[in-house]
Every structure is written in structure tokens, then in C-alpha cells.
Design an enzyme around this catalytic site. Structure first.
Site, PDB file in Angstrom:
ATOM      1  N   ALA A  99      -2.613  -8.062  -9.583  1.00  0.00           N
ATOM      2  CA  ALA A  99      -1.814  -9.284  -9.447  1.00  0.00           C
ATOM      3  C   ALA A  99      -0.428  -8.887  -8.959  1.00  0.00           C
ATOM      4  O   ALA A  99       0.019  -7.754  -9.175  1.00  0.00           O
ATOM      5  CB  ALA A  99      -1.737  -9.982 -10.795  1.00  0.00           C
TER       6      ALA A  99
ATOM      7  N   GLY B 152      -5.961  -6.882 -11.345  1.00  0.00           N
ATOM      8  CA  GLY B 152      -6.619  -8.050 -10.758  1.00  0.00           C
ATOM      9  C   GLY B 152      -7.496  -7.681  -9.574  1.00  0.00           C
ATOM     10  O   GLY B 152      -8.465  -8.388  -9.269  1.00  0.00           O
TER      11      GLY B 152
ATOM     12  N   GLU C 172     -10.682  -6.647 -11.045  1.00  0.00           N
ATOM     13  CA  GLU C 172     -11.314  -7.859 -11.592  1.00  0.00           C
ATOM     14  C   GLU C 172     -11.919  -8.707 -10.477  1.00  0.00           C
ATOM     15  O   GLU C 172     -13.008  -9.265 -10.620  1.00  0.00           O
ATOM     16  CB  GLU C 172     -10.272  -8.654 -12.392  1.00  0.00           C
ATOM     17  CG  GLU C 172      -9.849  -7.908 -13.661  1.00  0.00           C
ATOM     18  CD  GLU C 172      -8.618  -8.515 -14.321  1.00  0.00           C
ATOM     19  OE1 GLU C 172      -7.577  -8.628 -13.635  1.00  0.00           O
ATOM     20  OE2 GLU C 172      -8.685  -8.863 -15.503  1.00  0.00           O
TER      21      GLU C 172
ATOM     22  N   GLU D 242      -3.145  -2.484 -16.695  1.00  0.00           N
ATOM     23  CA  GLU D 242      -2.209  -3.473 -17.242  1.00  0.00           C
ATOM     24  C   GLU D 242      -1.460  -2.960 -18.468  1.00  0.00           C
ATOM     25  O   GLU D 242      -0.307  -3.309 -18.693  1.00  0.00           O
ATOM     26  CB  GLU D 242      -2.952  -4.774 -17.603  1.00  0.00           C
ATOM     27  CG  GLU D 242      -3.405  -5.603 -16.404  1.00  0.00           C
ATOM     28  CD  GLU D 242      -4.777  -5.211 -15.877  1.00  0.00           C
ATOM     29  OE1 GLU D 242      -5.285  -4.125 -16.242  1.00  0.00           O
ATOM     30  OE2 GLU D 242      -5.342  -5.982 -15.090  1.00  0.00           O
TER      31      GLU D 242
HETATM   32  N1  CAA Z   1       2.229  -6.092  -7.042  1.00  0.00           N
HETATM   33  C1  CAA Z   1       3.175  -6.116  -6.109  1.00  0.00           C
HETATM   34  N2  CAA Z   1       3.471  -5.054  -5.324  1.00  0.00           N
HETATM   35  C2  CAA Z   1       2.740  -3.926  -5.497  1.00  0.00           C
HETATM   36  C3  CAA Z   1       1.725  -3.838  -6.443  1.00  0.00           C
HETATM   37  C4  CAA Z   1       1.454  -4.995  -7.242  1.00  0.00           C
HETATM   38  N3  CAA Z   1       0.465  -5.025  -8.149  1.00  0.00           N
HETATM   39  N4  CAA Z   1       1.184  -2.602  -6.375  1.00  0.00           N
HETATM   40  C5  CAA Z   1       1.854  -1.948  -5.437  1.00  0.00           C
HETATM   41  N5  CAA Z   1       2.792  -2.731  -4.894  1.00  0.00           N
HETATM   42  C6  CAA Z   1       3.758  -2.396  -3.846  1.00  0.00           C
HETATM   43  C7  CAA Z   1       4.800  -1.415  -4.347  1.00  0.00           C
HETATM   44  O1  CAA Z   1       5.820  -2.107  -5.048  1.00  0.00           O
HETATM   45  C8  CAA Z   1       5.274  -0.800  -3.065  1.00  0.00           C
HETATM   46  O2  CAA Z   1       6.165  -1.694  -2.444  1.00  0.00           O
HETATM   47  P1  CAA Z   1       7.557  -1.129  -1.799  1.00  0.00           P
HETATM   48  O3  CAA Z   1       7.113  -0.192  -0.695  1.00  0.00           O
HETATM   49  O4  CAA Z   1       8.243  -2.352  -1.301  1.00  0.00           O
HETATM   50  O5  CAA Z   1       8.268  -0.401  -2.880  1.00  0.00           O
HETATM   51  C9  CAA Z   1       4.010  -0.761  -2.223  1.00  0.00           C
HETATM   52  O6  CAA Z   1       3.088  -1.684  -2.809  1.00  0.00           O
HETATM   53  C10 CAA Z   1       3.360   0.606  -2.211  1.00  0.00           C
HETATM   54  O7  CAA Z   1       3.210   1.026  -3.543  1.00  0.00           O
HETATM   55  P2  CAA Z   1       3.614   2.477  -4.056  1.00  0.00           P
HETATM   56  O8  CAA Z   1       4.816   2.965  -3.314  1.00  0.00           O
HETATM   57  O9  CAA Z   1       3.697   2.423  -5.539  1.00  0.00           O
HETATM   58  O10 CAA Z   1       2.352   3.316  -3.570  1.00  0.00           O
HETATM   59  P3  CAA Z   1       1.703   4.589  -4.265  1.00  0.00           P
HETATM   60  O11 CAA Z   1       0.641   5.068  -3.325  1.00  0.00           O
HETATM   61  O12 CAA Z   1       2.717   5.546  -4.732  1.00  0.00           O
HETATM   62  O13 CAA Z   1       0.980   4.006  -5.600  1.00  0.00           O
HETATM   63  C11 CAA Z   1      -0.384   2.474  -6.823  1.00  0.00           C
HETATM   64  C12 CAA Z   1      -0.076   3.114  -5.458  1.00  0.00           C
HETATM   65  C13 CAA Z   1      -0.935   3.531  -7.778  1.00  0.00           C
HETATM   66  C14 CAA Z   1      -1.439   1.404  -6.576  1.00  0.00           C
HETATM   67  C15 CAA Z   1       0.895   1.861  -7.429  1.00  0.00           C
HETATM   68  O14 CAA Z   1       1.525   1.042  -6.446  1.00  0.00           O
HETATM   69  C16 CAA Z   1       0.667   1.031  -8.648  1.00  0.00           C
HETATM   70  O15 CAA Z   1       0.477   1.564  -9.713  1.00  0.00           O
HETATM   71  N6  CAA Z   1       0.692  -0.317  -8.497  1.00  0.00           N
HETATM   72  C17 CAA Z   1       0.592  -1.223  -9.620  1.00  0.00           C
HETATM   73  C18 CAA Z   1      -0.841  -1.324 -10.102  1.00  0.00           C
HETATM   74  C19 CAA Z   1      -0.921  -2.261 -11.285  1.00  0.00           C
HETATM   75  O16 CAA Z   1      -0.262  -2.093 -12.285  1.00  0.00           O
HETATM   76  N7  CAA Z   1      -1.778  -3.305 -11.185  1.00  0.00           N
HETATM   77  C20 CAA Z   1      -1.957  -4.280 -12.258  1.00  0.00           C
HETATM   78  C21 CAA Z   1      -1.082  -5.469 -12.019  1.00  0.00           C
HETATM   79  S1  CAA Z   1      -1.136  -6.640 -13.362  1.00  0.00           S
HETATM   80  C22 CAA Z   1      -2.597  -7.490 -13.164  1.00  0.00           C
HETATM   81  O17 CAA Z   1      -3.330  -7.265 -12.225  1.00  0.00           O
HETATM   82  C23 CAA Z   1      -2.893  -8.534 -14.219  1.00  0.00           C
HETATM   83  C24 CAA Z   1      -4.248  -9.140 -14.093  1.00  0.00           C
HETATM   84  O18 CAA Z   1      -5.150  -8.751 -14.770  1.00  0.00           O
HETATM   85  C25 CAA Z   1      -4.515 -10.241 -13.227  1.00  0.00           C
END
Ligand code: CAA
Length: 296
Positions: free
Chosen positions: A69, A113, A116, A136
Site C-alpha cells: 500500500a 498489499g 495480498e 507491515e
Molecule cells: N509506498 C510508497 N512508496 C514506496 C513504497 C510503498 N509501499 N515502497 C517503496 N516505495 C518508494 C520508495 O519510497 C522510493 O521512493 P523514492 O525514490 O522517492 O525515495 C522508491 O519506491 C524506491 O524504493 P527504495 O529506494 O526503498 O528501493 P530499494 O530497492 O532500496 O527497496 C523495498 C525496495 C525493499 C521494496 C523498499 O522500498 C521497501 O521496503 N518498501 C516498503 C515495503 C512495505 O513496507 N510494504 C508494506 C506497506 S503497508 C501495506 O501494504 C498495508 C496493507 O496490508 C495493505
């Protein structure tokens, strides 16, 4: 209205083609925002209503199917704003609402998400680069689109707990071993593999594919408590079986080795064990309300 966060096209030959939907927010690793989910819902419904489409493939980019998400838009919510706006609700489960099969073609990250959403697909073909996870807990929240419910059903309670509680990611090979994905292919073959699978499905009867989707989802999504209750009724019913009373339990209870009992060909599974009258009785009973069953 044109799409801004997804790409939509049709592929393949024949009377019925395949609808492809590609999540397309590359800078955010296809983070699932409400506007994106609204577009996805619209595209899924349009393909579902199109008689020229037999099956749908949902995919992302090479780097990410979807990284979850959209975190920045989720962050400012209070309980009341999340509740009133139906956060992670509208258009999040359209895949399950439409009748045509949806194949998830997953490369790269499928997190939160994103994992999911992939699990809502009817089956998942993964590239060898795919990585699945429910991280999460690292954000101090929990999954909100079915992760705690679908993951244990897909990969077992133990593995699901491990992933949900430790936030570790599962690679494609482990995901295939665990049953989360149906096949793993080299990344460069992902689209071709998904299209071939879709075209196979397109060649079969449309109503059959719809029914299979509906029934398998019924089996998968039915409440565990109902399943356990039905299991208990079958279990009790077996004690009404003459075979059981005459053969298995008394002999084992009197000290005969279980292995010796089963090595007797007369008692191999399927031979005489359950009397058909018992099964009919249970079938009748399980189609009735529990109160009626108790009166039988
Ligand atoms: N939402 C918004 N932006 C996101 C994102 C997310 N879930 N995941 C990654 N991005 C963005 C980052 O902010 C980054 O943007 P900027 O370049 O503007 O800074 C861009 O995507 C690239 O990300 P990274 O620089 O972090 O890339 P990486 O290769 O180093 O890492 C990753 C990749 C491991 C996927 C890491 O981005 C990460 O951990 N992302 C979050 C994953 C996460 O926590 N997901 C769960 C969200 S909550 C949810 O989903 C609730 C639900 O059940 C519905």
C-alpha cells in the site's frame, strides 16, 4: 477515461483474447494507492464484461509487482478517517468479484498489499526474481488486505506466522515449495508463460472457467469454523459405521499393532471401511442447520 497508473492491452490469438493489466507507478515500485486501485477495479470490470476476453493477466514491472500500500498516503490517517474513508477497501477485492480467471504474473517485490493482491489472483506464476513478504510489522501496523487470512491458507500457519512476525521475504523457489505460486520461470519468460497459460484457459468453455474460479474460491475462503464443524460431524458419523465398530477400533484398542492391521489387505483404505448409508446420512445432516442435525 484514460488510465494513468496502469497499462491495459489485449494479447493473443483466437476468438477470446487475454486482457493484460500492468501496474505502472515505477518510481514508487507500484505502491498501491486508492487512485491506482480504482483504475485497476475499472479495468478488471471492463475486461470481465467483454465477451472477446477469456482470461486476465495482472502484472507489474521487472523490479516490483507492487511494494505494498502507498505508505505516504496511509501515514496521516487517524482511526476515524481510516474508518470513514474505508481505507484499503473500495476496489481492493475486485479480482474476487469478477467472474473471469485472473493470473498474477509476479516479478520482483510483492510486499504487503502487493503480496495480498497477488494472493487474490486465481493463481500466481512467478519469475525467479520474485520476492514475497508481509513487512507491515516493521511499520508498526498489520496487513489490511487479507494477509493474515490468505497467507496461512496458502502456505501453512507456521510459515505464515514466520513471515508475518519476522517480516522476512520468501524467494520464488521457496514460494513454489510452499504452494504460494503455481510455477516459477526465468524472469525473461514470465510474460510468455502467463500468456500461454491464459490462452490454454481461453480455449476452454467460459462458463466452466467461471464456475471453477467460483468453486475453488468457495473452498479456499469458506470459514475455518464451518470446515471444522463439518469435519466433526463426519468424525462422529463414522462411529455409526458397522465396519468401524466391527473392525478397526476394537482391534487396535485391544492391543493389535496399527501397522499389522493395515497390512491386512481386507482393511486397505477404500475397501469397506465406510458404509454408504452412513455417508448419505452425514451428507443430509451437513446440509441442515446444526440444531436439526442434533435431532437426527
Ligand atoms: N509506498 C510508497 N512508496 C514506496 C513504497 C510503498 N509501499 N515502497 C517503496 N516505495 C518508494 C520508495 O519510497 C522510493 O521512493 P523514492 O525514490 O522517492 O525515495 C522508491 O519506491 C524506491 O524504493 P527504495 O529506494 O526503498 O528501493 P530499494 O530497492 O532500496 O527497496 C523495498 C525496495 C525493499 C521494496 C523498499 O522500498 C521497501 O521496503 N518498501 C516498503 C515495503 C512495505 O513496507 N510494504 C508494506 C506497506 S503497508 C501495506 O501494504 C498495508 C496493507 O496490508 C495493505
Amino acid at each position: 477515461m484514460p488510465y494513468e497508473m496502469i497499462l491495459v492491452d489485449t494479447r493473443g490469438e483466437g476468438e477470446r483474447r487475454t486482457g493484460f493489466i500492468t501496474l505502472n507507478r515505477p518510481k514508487q515500485l507500484n505502491a498501491l494507492s486508492d487512485p491506482l486501485m480504482d483504475e485497476l477495479g475499472r479495468a478488471l470490470r471492463a475486461f470481465d464484461a467483454d465477451d472477446g476476453i477469456g482470461c486476465i493477466v495482472l502484472t507489474g514491472s521487472e523490479r516490483a509487482f507492487a511494494a505494498g500500500a502507498d505508505i505516504p498516503t496511509m501515514a496521516p490517517h487517524t482511526f476515524m478517517s481510516a474508518f470513514k474513508s474505508g481505507l484499503i477497501s473500495k476496489n481492493w477485492e475486485t479480482i474476487l468479484e469478477i467472474r473471469k480467471p485472473v493470473i498474477g504474473a509476479v516479478a520482483g517485490f510483492a510486499l504487503g498489499g502487493g503480496c495480498e493482491l497477488a494472493m487474490m489472483c486465481d493463481f500466481i506464476i512467478a519469475a525467479d526474481t520474485a520476492r514475497f513478504g508481509q513487512p507491515e510489522i516493521k511499520l508498526g501496523i498489520i496487513p489490511g488486505a487479507g494477509g493474515t487470512q490468505r497467507l496461512p491458507r496458502a502456505i501453512s500457519k507456521s510459515k505464515a506466522m514466520d513471515m508475518l512476525l519476522t517480516a522476512r521475504m520468501m524467494d520464488a523457489a521457496e514460494a513454489e515449495r510452499a504452494g504460494l505460486v503455481s510455477r516459477v520461470v526465468p524472469a525473461e519468460q514470465l510474460m510468455a508463460e502467463a500468456l500461454t497459460a491464459a490462452e490454454t484457459i481461453n480455449g476452454f468453455s467460459g462458463p466452466s472457467t467461471m464456475l471453477i474460479k467460483e468453486l475453488v474460491n468457495l473452498a479456499f475462503q469458506g470459514p475455518l469454523t464451518d470446515g471444522v464443524a463439518i469435519e466433526r460431524r463426519y468424525f462422529h458419523a463414522l462411529f455409526g459405521s458397522d465396519e468401524l465398530k466391527r473392525a478397526y477400533l476394537p482391534r487396535v484398542a485391544s492391543g493389535e499393532q496399527i501397522a499389522a492391521f493395515w497390512s491386512d489387505p481386507a482393511h486397505r483404505l477404500g475397501k469397506t471401511w465406510i458404509d454408504h448409508r452412513d455417508i448419505n446420512m452425514v451428507m443430509l445432516a451437513t446440509s441442515l442447520a446444526p440444531e436439526s442435525y442434533l435431532q437426527i
